[in-house]
Write a protein that holds these residues in place. Structure first.
Motif, PDB file in Angstrom:
ATOM      1  N   GLY A  26      -3.106   5.580  -0.139  1.00 23.58           N
ATOM      2  CA  GLY A  26      -2.328   5.490   1.082  1.00 23.58           C
ATOM      3  C   GLY A  26      -1.425   4.271   0.981  1.00 23.58           C
ATOM      4  O   GLY A  26      -1.863   3.200   0.572  1.00 23.58           O
ATOM      5  N   GLU A  27      -0.183   4.423   1.335  1.00 24.35           N
ATOM      6  CA  GLU A  27       0.792   3.328   1.234  1.00 24.35           C
ATOM      7  C   GLU A  27       0.312   2.066   1.946  1.00 24.35           C
ATOM      8  O   GLU A  27       0.553   0.951   1.481  1.00 24.35           O
ATOM      9  N   LEU A  28      -0.383   2.234   3.060  1.00 25.25           N
ATOM     10  CA  LEU A  28      -0.789   1.096   3.890  1.00 25.25           C
ATOM     11  C   LEU A  28      -2.288   0.832   3.826  1.00 25.25           C
ATOM     12  O   LEU A  28      -2.844   0.197   4.726  1.00 25.25           O
ATOM     13  N   ASP A  29      -2.955   1.272   2.782  1.00 24.78           N
ATOM     14  CA  ASP A  29      -4.405   1.112   2.670  1.00 24.78           C
ATOM     15  C   ASP A  29      -4.762  -0.345   2.391  1.00 24.78           C
ATOM     16  O   ASP A  29      -4.401  -0.884   1.354  1.00 24.78           O
ATOM     17  N   PRO A  30      -5.492  -0.991   3.313  1.00 26.52           N
ATOM     18  CA  PRO A  30      -5.879  -2.380   3.086  1.00 26.52           C
ATOM     19  C   PRO A  30      -7.119  -2.514   2.211  1.00 26.52           C
ATOM     20  O   PRO A  30      -7.422  -3.590   1.721  1.00 26.52           O
ATOM     21  N   VAL A  31      -7.852  -1.423   1.985  1.00 26.51           N
ATOM     22  CA  VAL A  31      -9.099  -1.461   1.220  1.00 26.51           C
ATOM     23  C   VAL A  31      -8.817  -1.253  -0.262  1.00 26.51           C
ATOM     24  O   VAL A  31      -9.261  -2.027  -1.112  1.00 26.51           O
ATOM     25  N   THR A  32      -8.124  -0.188  -0.579  1.00 27.81           N
ATOM     26  CA  THR A  32      -7.738   0.110  -1.961  1.00 27.81           C
ATOM     27  C   THR A  32      -6.241   0.384  -1.987  1.00 27.81           C
ATOM     28  O   THR A  32      -5.808   1.539  -2.014  1.00 27.81           O
ATOM     29  N   PRO A  33      -5.426  -0.664  -1.951  1.00 27.73           N
ATOM     30  CA  PRO A  33      -3.973  -0.489  -1.873  1.00 27.73           C
ATOM     31  C   PRO A  33      -3.397   0.185  -3.120  1.00 27.73           C
ATOM     32  O   PRO A  33      -4.050   0.243  -4.165  1.00 27.73           O
ATOM     33  N   VAL A  86       1.257   8.101  -4.089  1.00 25.79           N
ATOM     34  CA  VAL A  86       1.155   7.190  -2.953  1.00 25.79           C
ATOM     35  C   VAL A  86       1.689   7.937  -1.733  1.00 25.79           C
ATOM     36  O   VAL A  86       2.840   8.369  -1.716  1.00 25.79           O
ATOM     37  N   VAL A  87       0.823   8.080  -0.725  1.00 29.40           N
ATOM     38  CA  VAL A  87       1.173   8.862   0.459  1.00 29.40           C
ATOM     39  C   VAL A  87       1.821   7.938   1.488  1.00 29.40           C
ATOM     40  O   VAL A  87       1.194   6.984   1.958  1.00 29.40           O
ATOM     41  N   PRO A  88       3.072   8.197   1.844  1.00 24.82           N
ATOM     42  CA  PRO A  88       3.813   7.308   2.740  1.00 24.82           C
ATOM     43  C   PRO A  88       3.146   7.149   4.111  1.00 24.82           C
ATOM     44  O   PRO A  88       2.674   8.131   4.695  1.00 24.82           O
ATOM     45  N   GLY A  89       3.112   5.923   4.598  1.00 22.91           N
ATOM     46  CA  GLY A  89       2.627   5.634   5.936  1.00 22.91           C
ATOM     47  C   GLY A  89       1.154   5.889   6.162  1.00 22.91           C
ATOM     48  O   GLY A  89       0.699   5.901   7.295  1.00 22.91           O
ATOM     49  N   GLN A  90       0.406   6.116   5.099  1.00 27.47           N
ATOM     50  CA  GLN A  90      -1.000   6.478   5.253  1.00 27.47           C
ATOM     51  C   GLN A  90      -1.930   5.306   4.956  1.00 27.47           C
ATOM     52  O   GLN A  90      -1.523   4.261   4.493  1.00 27.47           O
ATOM     53  N   HIS A  91      -3.189   5.518   5.193  1.00 30.12           N
ATOM     54  CA  HIS A  91      -4.258   4.538   5.170  1.00 30.12           C
ATOM     55  C   HIS A  91      -5.257   4.873   4.074  1.00 30.12           C
ATOM     56  O   HIS A  91      -4.956   5.571   3.128  1.00 30.12           O
TER      57      HIS A  91
END
Length: 154
Positions: A77-84, A102-107
Motif C-alpha cells: 500500500g502506498e501509505l502503509d506505515p507498517v510495511t511501506p 504499489v497500490v495508490p492511496g492504500q494502507h
C-alpha cells in the motif's frame, strides 16, 4: 471498537512470541528515543513485555535477504506505515522473478482491495508474474474518509 475487534483477531501470545524473538533483539540502542507521534511508548511497552516473555532462538542468518528465482507477487500500500513500499522494493531486489505492485492511496493489507483478489488468483493459477494485467491497480484509489460514526458520506 477497533481494539475489541483486533483483540478477537490477534493472539497476543503469538504476537509476543514472534516480536520478542524476531524483532526486539534487533532494536537499535536508541530505539527508546523515537521521535515519532507515540515517542518511545511502543518500544518501552515491548521491551517490558518481552523481558518477561519466553523467546525462541533464531538462526544466525535469520535477517539475511531471501534470494530466489521462484515467482513472487509483492503487494504494497502506498501509505502503509507498517510495511511501506520501500520494504517491497528491498525484497524485490533479491527475488529475480518478482513483480512489486504499489497500490495508490492504500494502507496495510491491500490484498482484498479492488481487483487484487482476481490478480492474485491469476498469479497463483499461472505460477508466474509474466503477462499479468496490472492496469487495474492504478484505478483502485484511496478509501474514503469516515466523516461520521456510520462511515463515509455516500
Amino acid at each position: 471498537m477497533v481494539n475489541e475487534q483486533l483483540a478477537r483477531q490477534i493472539s497476543q501470545g503469538m504476537e509476543l512470541s514472534v516480536i520478542c524473538s524476531e524483532d526486539v533483539p534487533f532494536f537499535p540502542e536508541d530505539a527508546r528515543e523515537d521521535h515519532s507521534l507515540l515517542g518511545g511508548a511502543l518500544v518501552e511497552s515491548l521491551l517490558s513485555r518481552c523481558g518477561e516473555w519466553p523467546t525462541a532462538s533464531i538462526p544466525v542468518d535469520f535477517k539475511e535477504p531471501l534470494v530466489s528465482s521462484v515467482p513472487a507477487l509483492l503487494l504494497s500500500g502506498e501509505l502503509d506505515p507498517v510495511t511501506p513500499p520501500a520494504y517491497g522494493e528491498a525484497v524485490a531486489r533479491d527475488l529475480a522473478n518478482s513483480l512489486h505492485l504499489v497500490v495508490p492511496g492504500q494502507h496495510h493489507n491491500v490484498v482484498s482491495r479492488g481487483c487484487l483478489p482476481e490478480l492474485v488468483a491469476d498469479f497463483v493459477e499461472a505460477a508466474s508474474v509474466a503477462g499479468l494485467d496490472t492496469a487495474c491497480v492504478e484505478r483502485i484509489g484511496p478509501l474514503p474518509f469516515f466523516t461520521r460514526f456510520a462511515g463515509p458520506e455516500p
